[in-house]
Design a protein around this motif. Structure first.
Motif, PDB file in Angstrom:
ATOM      1  N   GLY A  71      -9.829   1.802  10.210  1.00  0.00           N
ATOM      2  CA  GLY A  71      -9.422   0.750  11.133  1.00  0.00           C
ATOM      3  C   GLY A  71     -10.532   0.398  12.093  1.00  0.00           C
ATOM      4  N   GLY A  72     -11.747   0.779  11.761  1.00  0.00           N
ATOM      5  CA  GLY A  72     -12.886   0.478  12.627  1.00  0.00           C
ATOM      6  C   GLY A  72     -13.317  -0.979  12.572  1.00  0.00           C
ATOM      7  N   ILE A  73     -13.062  -1.648  11.461  1.00  0.00           N
ATOM      8  CA  ILE A  73     -13.431  -3.054  11.321  1.00  0.00           C
ATOM      9  C   ILE A  73     -12.274  -3.948  11.745  1.00  0.00           C
ATOM     10  N   SER A  74     -11.082  -3.583  11.332  1.00  0.00           N
ATOM     11  CA  SER A  74      -9.880  -4.304  11.746  1.00  0.00           C
ATOM     12  C   SER A  74      -8.800  -3.266  12.014  1.00  0.00           C
ATOM     13  N   VAL A  75      -7.749  -3.666  12.658  1.00  0.00           N
ATOM     14  CA  VAL A  75      -6.656  -2.737  12.933  1.00  0.00           C
ATOM     15  C   VAL A  75      -6.012  -2.360  11.602  1.00  0.00           C
ATOM     16  N   ALA A  76      -5.871  -1.059  11.370  1.00  0.00           N
ATOM     17  CA  ALA A  76      -5.354  -0.587  10.087  1.00  0.00           C
ATOM     18  C   ALA A  76      -3.948  -1.119   9.806  1.00  0.00           C
ATOM     19  N   ALA A  77      -3.162  -1.365  10.835  1.00  0.00           N
ATOM     20  CA  ALA A  77      -1.794  -1.863  10.649  1.00  0.00           C
ATOM     21  C   ALA A  77      -1.771  -3.265  10.047  1.00  0.00           C
ATOM     22  N   PHE A  78      -2.875  -4.008  10.153  1.00  0.00           N
ATOM     23  CA  PHE A  78      -2.931  -5.359   9.603  1.00  0.00           C
ATOM     24  C   PHE A  78      -3.444  -5.394   8.172  1.00  0.00           C
ATOM     25  N   LEU A  79      -3.845  -4.249   7.646  1.00  0.00           N
ATOM     26  CA  LEU A  79      -4.330  -4.179   6.271  1.00  0.00           C
ATOM     27  C   LEU A  79      -3.145  -4.163   5.311  1.00  0.00           C
ATOM     28  N   PRO A  80      -3.350  -4.528   4.046  1.00  0.00           N
ATOM     29  CA  PRO A  80      -2.252  -4.461   3.071  1.00  0.00           C
ATOM     30  C   PRO A  80      -1.682  -3.045   2.973  1.00  0.00           C
ATOM     31  N   ASP A  81      -0.424  -2.955   2.588  1.00  0.00           N
ATOM     32  CA  ASP A  81       0.265  -1.659   2.543  1.00  0.00           C
ATOM     33  C   ASP A  81      -0.457  -0.640   1.678  1.00  0.00           C
ATOM     34  N   TRP A  82      -0.979  -1.063   0.530  1.00  0.00           N
ATOM     35  CA  TRP A  82      -1.625  -0.099  -0.359  1.00  0.00           C
ATOM     36  C   TRP A  82      -2.903   0.462   0.262  1.00  0.00           C
ATOM     37  N   ILE A  83      -3.595  -0.347   1.047  1.00  0.00           N
ATOM     38  CA  ILE A  83      -4.793   0.154   1.737  1.00  0.00           C
ATOM     39  C   ILE A  83      -4.383   1.080   2.883  1.00  0.00           C
ATOM     40  N   GLN A  84      -3.303   0.754   3.584  1.00  0.00           N
ATOM     41  CA  GLN A  84      -2.811   1.635   4.641  1.00  0.00           C
ATOM     42  C   GLN A  84      -2.444   3.005   4.076  1.00  0.00           C
ATOM     43  N   ASN A  85      -1.847   3.027   2.898  1.00  0.00           N
ATOM     44  CA  ASN A  85      -1.491   4.304   2.274  1.00  0.00           C
ATOM     45  C   ASN A  85      -2.730   5.128   1.947  1.00  0.00           C
ATOM     46  N   ILE A  86      -3.771   4.479   1.457  1.00  0.00           N
ATOM     47  CA  ILE A  86      -5.029   5.183   1.175  1.00  0.00           C
ATOM     48  C   ILE A  86      -5.668   5.668   2.474  1.00  0.00           C
ATOM     49  N   ALA A  87      -5.597   4.841   3.517  1.00  0.00           N
ATOM     50  CA  ALA A  87      -6.228   5.181   4.800  1.00  0.00           C
ATOM     51  C   ALA A  87      -5.689   6.478   5.370  1.00  0.00           C
ATOM     52  N   HIS A  88      -4.431   6.792   5.117  1.00  0.00           N
ATOM     53  CA  HIS A  88      -3.852   8.024   5.648  1.00  0.00           C
ATOM     54  C   HIS A  88      -4.442   9.285   5.014  1.00  0.00           C
ATOM     55  N   PHE A  89      -5.217   9.125   3.957  1.00  0.00           N
ATOM     56  CA  PHE A  89      -5.886  10.266   3.326  1.00  0.00           C
ATOM     57  C   PHE A  89      -7.335  10.407   3.782  1.00  0.00           C
ATOM     58  N   THR A  90      -7.763   9.591   4.731  1.00  0.00           N
ATOM     59  CA  THR A  90      -9.123   9.695   5.240  1.00  0.00           C
ATOM     60  C   THR A  90      -9.089  10.262   6.662  1.00  0.00           C
ATOM     61  N   PRO A  91      -9.932  11.231   6.964  1.00  0.00           N
ATOM     62  CA  PRO A  91      -9.907  11.840   8.293  1.00  0.00           C
ATOM     63  C   PRO A  91     -10.334  10.883   9.406  1.00  0.00           C
ATOM     64  N   THR A  92     -11.145   9.904   9.077  1.00  0.00           N
ATOM     65  CA  THR A  92     -11.589   8.974  10.121  1.00  0.00           C
ATOM     66  C   THR A  92     -10.434   8.138  10.658  1.00  0.00           C
ATOM     67  N   PHE A  93      -9.411   7.920   9.852  1.00  0.00           N
ATOM     68  CA  PHE A  93      -8.211   7.209  10.313  1.00  0.00           C
ATOM     69  C   PHE A  93      -7.602   7.939  11.501  1.00  0.00           C
ATOM     70  N   TYR A  94      -7.534   9.258  11.417  1.00  0.00           N
ATOM     71  CA  TYR A  94      -6.930  10.056  12.478  1.00  0.00           C
ATOM     72  C   TYR A  94      -7.835  10.114  13.710  1.00  0.00           C
ATOM     73  N   GLY A  95      -9.141  10.063  13.488  1.00  0.00           N
ATOM     74  CA  GLY A  95     -10.072  10.019  14.605  1.00  0.00           C
ATOM     75  C   GLY A  95      -9.944   8.733  15.393  1.00  0.00           C
ATOM     76  N   VAL A  96      -9.883   7.618  14.690  1.00  0.00           N
ATOM     77  CA  VAL A  96      -9.728   6.325  15.353  1.00  0.00           C
ATOM     78  C   VAL A  96      -8.374   6.256  16.056  1.00  0.00           C
ATOM     79  N   ASN A  97      -7.339   6.782  15.419  1.00  0.00           N
ATOM     80  CA  ASN A  97      -6.014   6.777  16.022  1.00  0.00           C
ATOM     81  C   ASN A  97      -6.008   7.579  17.326  1.00  0.00           C
ATOM     82  N   ALA A  98      -6.642   8.743  17.326  1.00  0.00           N
ATOM     83  CA  ALA A  98      -6.712   9.571  18.534  1.00  0.00           C
ATOM     84  C   ALA A  98      -7.505   8.863  19.634  1.00  0.00           C
TER      85      ALA A  98
END
Length: 140
Positions: A71-98
């Motif tokens: 979600g560093g380029i755009s807000v992850a919530a605005f990405l398509p659902d299938w990309i959001q599902n993949i994003a939850h398997f990347t540790p950087t997603f949790y870093g940006v969220n924190a």
């Protein structure tokens, strides 16, 4: 880590980012854990590929994909659902969220989950980096 520290200090000095109170601590913890994980995974990649050009190419591509999925380029919530599902398997997603929760929203929602994922990723990355370097040193 140095770049993140400079960005935080400059942003704070110009009033762009102003974490309130103790919310600096989760932000710094997230940045530190992301840096440790990246250092360990970079070391593991370097030990496995053993050539500067190969490590540079793989590292840059991997960084771009992880930055996009976090979600560093755009807000992850605005990405398509299938990309959001993949994003939850990347540790950087949790870093940006924190970081977003601590800096922008002064919130600790999901902070435990985010820091746990980052801590496990940092431990795994450092472990892989140590194993990779040890194998390379033993081989030489």
């Amino acid at each position: 880590m140095l770049v993140a520290a400079v960005v935080l200090v400059v942003s704070f000095a110009f009033g762009v980012l102003r974490p309130v109170g103790w919310y600096w601590l989760p932000a710094l913890a997230a940045i530190g854990l992301i840096a440790l994980a990246a250092a360990g995974l970079g070391t593991a990649l370097g030990g496995a590929l053993r050539r500067f050009s190969a490590v540079s190419g793989a590292g840059i591509n991997l960084s771009i994909y992880l930055f996009f999925l976090s979600g560093g380029i755009s807000v992850a919530a605005f990405l398509p659902d299938w990309i959001q599902n993949i994003a939850h398997f990347t540790p950087t997603f949790y870093g940006v969220n924190a970081l977003e929760a601590a800096i922008f929203y002064q919130s600790t929602d999901n902070l435990g989950r985010d820091l746990t994922v980052l801590l496990l990723t940092a431990a795994a990355g450092l472990g892989l980096g140590i194993i990779s370097l040890r194998r390379r040193l033993v081989a030489n």
